[in-house]
Design a protein around this motif. Structure first.
Motif, PDB file in Angstrom:
ATOM      1  N   LYS A 160      26.156  50.478  17.014  1.00 43.54           N
ATOM      2  CA  LYS A 160      27.300  50.069  16.238  1.00 43.54           C
ATOM      3  C   LYS A 160      26.573  49.306  14.806  1.00 43.54           C
ATOM      4  O   LYS A 160      27.280  48.899  14.028  1.00 43.54           O
ATOM      5  CB  LYS A 160      26.524  47.941  16.857  1.00 43.54           C
ATOM      6  CG  LYS A 160      27.894  47.071  16.704  1.00 43.54           C
ATOM      7  CD  LYS A 160      27.144  46.340  17.712  1.00 43.54           C
ATOM      8  CE  LYS A 160      26.073  45.879  17.502  1.00 43.54           C
ATOM      9  NZ  LYS A 160      25.800  44.034  18.596  1.00 43.54           N
ATOM     10  N   ARG A 163      28.450  51.607  12.352  1.00 48.30           N
ATOM     11  CA  ARG A 163      29.971  51.563  12.431  1.00 48.30           C
ATOM     12  C   ARG A 163      30.227  49.676  10.920  1.00 48.30           C
ATOM     13  O   ARG A 163      29.437  49.880  11.041  1.00 48.30           O
ATOM     14  CB  ARG A 163      30.426  50.480  13.321  1.00 48.30           C
ATOM     15  CG  ARG A 163      30.520  52.106  15.055  1.00 48.30           C
ATOM     16  CD  ARG A 163      30.740  51.485  15.885  1.00 48.30           C
ATOM     17  NE  ARG A 163      31.792  49.920  15.610  1.00 48.30           N
ATOM     18  CZ  ARG A 163      33.306  50.614  17.040  1.00 48.30           C
ATOM     19  NH1 ARG A 163      33.124  52.021  17.547  1.00 48.30           N
ATOM     20  NH2 ARG A 163      33.668  48.834  16.401  1.00 48.30           N
ATOM     21  N   ALA A 167      34.625  46.983  12.066  1.00 53.20           N
ATOM     22  CA  ALA A 167      34.720  47.153  13.518  1.00 53.20           C
ATOM     23  C   ALA A 167      35.214  45.999  14.200  1.00 53.20           C
ATOM     24  O   ALA A 167      34.046  45.720  14.229  1.00 53.20           O
ATOM     25  CB  ALA A 167      34.022  48.281  13.238  1.00 53.20           C
ATOM     26  N   ASP A 286      34.624  53.773  23.658  1.00 48.53           N
ATOM     27  CA  ASP A 286      33.601  53.941  22.157  1.00 48.53           C
ATOM     28  C   ASP A 286      32.212  54.702  23.318  1.00 48.53           C
ATOM     29  O   ASP A 286      31.082  55.156  22.366  1.00 48.53           O
ATOM     30  CB  ASP A 286      33.229  52.974  21.623  1.00 48.53           C
ATOM     31  CG  ASP A 286      33.918  52.576  21.255  1.00 48.53           C
ATOM     32  OD1 ASP A 286      34.903  52.978  19.857  1.00 48.53           O
ATOM     33  OD2 ASP A 286      34.550  51.558  21.284  1.00 48.53           O
TER      34      ASP A 286
END
Length: 410
Positions: A160, A163, A167, A286
């Motif tokens: 995370k 990103r 996002a 993901d």
């Protein structure tokens, strides 16, 4: 639930397929039969054996400090406490799953033609599911959960952080979701989490605990009462635990009120290999988080190919668990079925053929399928439903690793 509370909708469907209905009713009936079978095995047979002793011997054991008959009475009471949870699962399951011809009314019941349909393996699964609430939904089970969930959370957090800040929330798939605790924890951390489970015992139980309990500590379970072996003290044999340790809807509401960005959670009732190879699942996730799951595969190549297919480029496969290959001693074919009655679909997990690999061979296979290994740690002591006070201690030395689907694939 009060209006406005976060609520997981459970798995609701009107079952039309007769074979699917049979499987659901066998699971429901196994929870119904739990108390009768447990009383018979745990206390009735022991009373018979007790009174078969020489009179002087059983009188000695019936008196202090042993009070053996009192112990059997306490075990009976503990079984009834476990059975309260089992009966609650049945009541909610009959409403939520809505299998065909369920009796309508204030207290739903299993139709007469399905009563007593559960077989021995069904009842064994009901008992193990009730025990699993200790691991997944008690405060005392937190230490076991942290060992397994910790690597998942750390890998997701690192992903995370890489990103863009704007996002959307990461979508995380949890195959073999069991009683749903990891799905709930991921939702509470802001992920869009979907659990997948093929066992109706687990689906019925998770639907109840996630969606229908009224308060923390609503039920009291006694996970260690089904065997009389290796207990250091009688108090530990009869140790009780309150479940759940958290009310899911209230906890998610509390987090929202504190300004925490929570995610979403859902559950699918399906064969993992069939559902997640559908066209709409291509590059949809993901991350895929596997906890004590990969060794449920008769054919690990199919599992890994399915995960590779449904992951987005750059997506993660995060694994923690041992290699207790579930189908190691099964005859070829018919994986996932407890008996030989009827004609079964042979797709998905029921594909014929199976094999078992060592841990280093699993890692070689992961790369062969196309993943890139990001990290790996072995020998992590991972208890599973372990009674810490038992004279018998079995602890897995689990493997924990992260693999990535390449950003550019052929």
């Amino acid at each position: 639930m009060e209006e406005g509370e976060q609520q997981w909708k459970g798995v609701k469907s009107a079952i039309e397929d007769p074979e699917e209905a049979r499987v659901i009713y066998c699971a429901l009936d196994s929870f119904v039969q739990y108390a009768r079978i447990a009383h018979f095995n745990c206390t009735h047979l022991r009373r018979q054996s007790f009174y078969a002793l020489p009179e002087a011997h059983w009188k000695m054991l019936a008196a202090p400090p042993f009070n053996y008959l009192d112990t059997l009475d306490k075990v009976d009471n503990a079984i009834e406490s476990n059975a309260e949870l089992a009966r609650a699962i049945v009541r909610v399951g009959l409403v939520n799953f809505q299998p065909q011809d369920v009796t309508q009314g204030s207290e739903p019941t299993i139709p007469p033609r399905w009563r007593g349909c559960a077989k021995r393996l069904d009842i064994d699964k009901a008992r193990s599911t009730l025990r699993q609430f200790y691991r997944d939904w008690s405060a005392e089970g937190k230490s076991e959960r942290e060992i397994c969930f910790g690597p998942i959370f750390r890998a997701l957090e690192a992903q995370k952080e890489s990103r863009p800040k704007d996002a959307p929330p990461m979508r995380v798939l949890v195959p073999g979701a069991g009683l749903g605790r990891l799905v709930f924890e991921l939702c509470a951390k802001g992920y869009v989490a979907e659990g997948n489970e093929i066992s109706y015992h687990q689906l019925l139980a998770s639907s109840y605990i996630l969606n229908c309990v009224e308060k923390p500590g609503q039920h009291t379970i006694y996970p260690w009462i089904h065997t009389f072996s290796n207990h250091s003290t009688r108090d530990n044999h009869l140790r009780k635990y309150a479940i759940p340790d958290v009310h899911c809807a209230n906890e998610l509401t509390r987090l929202e009120e504190e300004g925490v960005a929570i995610g979403d959670m859902s559950m699918t009732a399906a064969d993992f290999l069939c559902l997640y190879t559908e066209d709409y699942q291509a590059e949809a996730w993901d991350a895929v988080a596997c906890v004590f799951f990969l060794d449920t595969a008769p054919n690990l190549i199919r599992y890994l190919e399915t995960i590779f297919y449904c992951l987005k480029p750059g997506g993660l496969l995060i694994n923690h668990g041992p290699l207790l290959w579930h189908f190691e001693n099964n005859a070829p074919g018919g994986h996932g079925h407890d008996d030989d009655d009827g004609d079964y679909d042979t797709t998905g997990i029921a594909d014929p053929g199976s094999f078992e690999l060592s841990d280093d061979e699993v890692m070689a296979l992961v790369t062969k399928v196309g993943f890139e290994i990001v990290s790996r740690e072995t020998g992590i002591k991972s208890p599973y439903l372990l009674d810490q006070e038992s004279m018998l201690q079995t602890v897995y030395k689990a493997s924990s690793w992260v693999a990535r689907k390449p950003h550019a694939t052929a």
